[in-house]
Design an enzyme around this catalytic site. Structure first.
Site, PDB file in Angstrom:
ATOM      1  CB  VAL A  68     -17.213  19.220  16.172  1.00 16.88           C
ATOM      2  CG1 VAL A  68     -16.024  19.664  17.008  1.00 16.88           C
ATOM      3  CG2 VAL A  68     -17.736  20.378  15.329  1.00 16.88           C
ATOM      4  CB  ALA A  71     -13.301  17.201  12.890  1.00 22.40           C
ATOM      5  CD  GLU A  72     -11.218  17.393  20.143  1.00 18.85           C
ATOM      6  OE1 GLU A  72     -10.373  17.500  21.053  1.00 18.85           O
ATOM      7  OE2 GLU A  72     -12.250  18.070  20.090  1.00 18.85           O
ATOM      8  CB  THR A  73     -12.134  11.029  16.479  1.00 17.04           C
ATOM      9  OG1 THR A  73     -13.110  11.174  17.519  1.00 17.04           O
ATOM     10  CG2 THR A  73     -11.596   9.604  16.472  1.00 17.04           C
TER      11      THR A  73
END
Length: 150
Positions: A68, A71-73
Site C-alpha cells: 500500500v 501504491a501511495e508513493t
C-alpha cells in the site's frame, strides 16, 4: 533513489522541470526506508520497484502495508506531476486487494491514471512479482489544491 529514472516520453512542460527532478531524487522518507526505487516518471505512467527483503510480515511474506505504501508513493507522485508546481497534493482514499504472496526478490508497481482532473487525480497501481504475476491491485485518489496562505 536510482539514477536510472526515465523521464516522460513527451517533453516536460515548462516550469515542471524542478518537480520532475525533485521526484526523481527523493520519493520521501518512507519510500527510502522501504527501498522504493523510481524507474519511470510520467504523470500517465509511473513505475517503481521495492525489495521484499526488509518489508516482510512475521510469516515471511511481503507486508500488505508495504504494498500500500508503494501504491501511495506512486499515486501521490503521479498526482503531483499532473497538478504541477505550486499545488498541494494529498491522498484522500486508498484501497488495495492482495492477490498472492511475494516472498523474495523485487516487486514492481506500475501506476496509470483513471482520472486526471483539476481537483482530484485517481490512479490504479498494479504490483507484480518478478514472474510478472499480480501481487496487489490498489487505487488511490489524491486531492489537488492550492496551499494555504496563512
Amino acid at each position: 533513489m536510482s539514477d536510472a529514472v526515465t523521464t516522460p516520453a513527451t517533453p516536460v512542460p515548462a516550469g515542471f522541470e524542478g518537480l520532475f527532478e525533485a521526484a526523481a531524487k527523493d520519493a520521501g522518507q518512507l519510500a527510502t526506508k522501504l527501498g522504493i526505487e523510481l524507474t519511470q516518471l510520467d504523470p500517465r505512467r509511473l513505475v517503481a520497484t521495492m525489495p521484499v527483503d526488509g518489508n516482510r510480515q512475521p510469516a515471511g511474506l511481503l507486508h500488505g502495508g508495504a504494498s500500500v505504501a508503494l501504491a501511495e508513493t506512486l499515486g501521490s507522485i503521479g498526482a503531483a506531476l499532473h497538478a504541477g508546481p505550486g499545488k498541494l497534493v494529498v491522498g484522500v482514499d486508498i484501497n488495495a486487494t492482495h492477490h498472492r504472496a511475494a516472498v523474495s526478490g523485487l516487486v514492481t508497481g506500475t501506476a496509470t491514471p483513471l482520472h486526471l482532473g483539476r481537483g482530484t487525480a485517481t490512479y490504479e497501481v498494479v504490483i507484480t512479482d518478478e514472474q510478472e504475476r499480480r501481487v496487489c491491485t490498489a487505487r488511490i485518489t489524491c486531492l489537488i489544491r492550492d496551499p494555504r496562505q496563512d
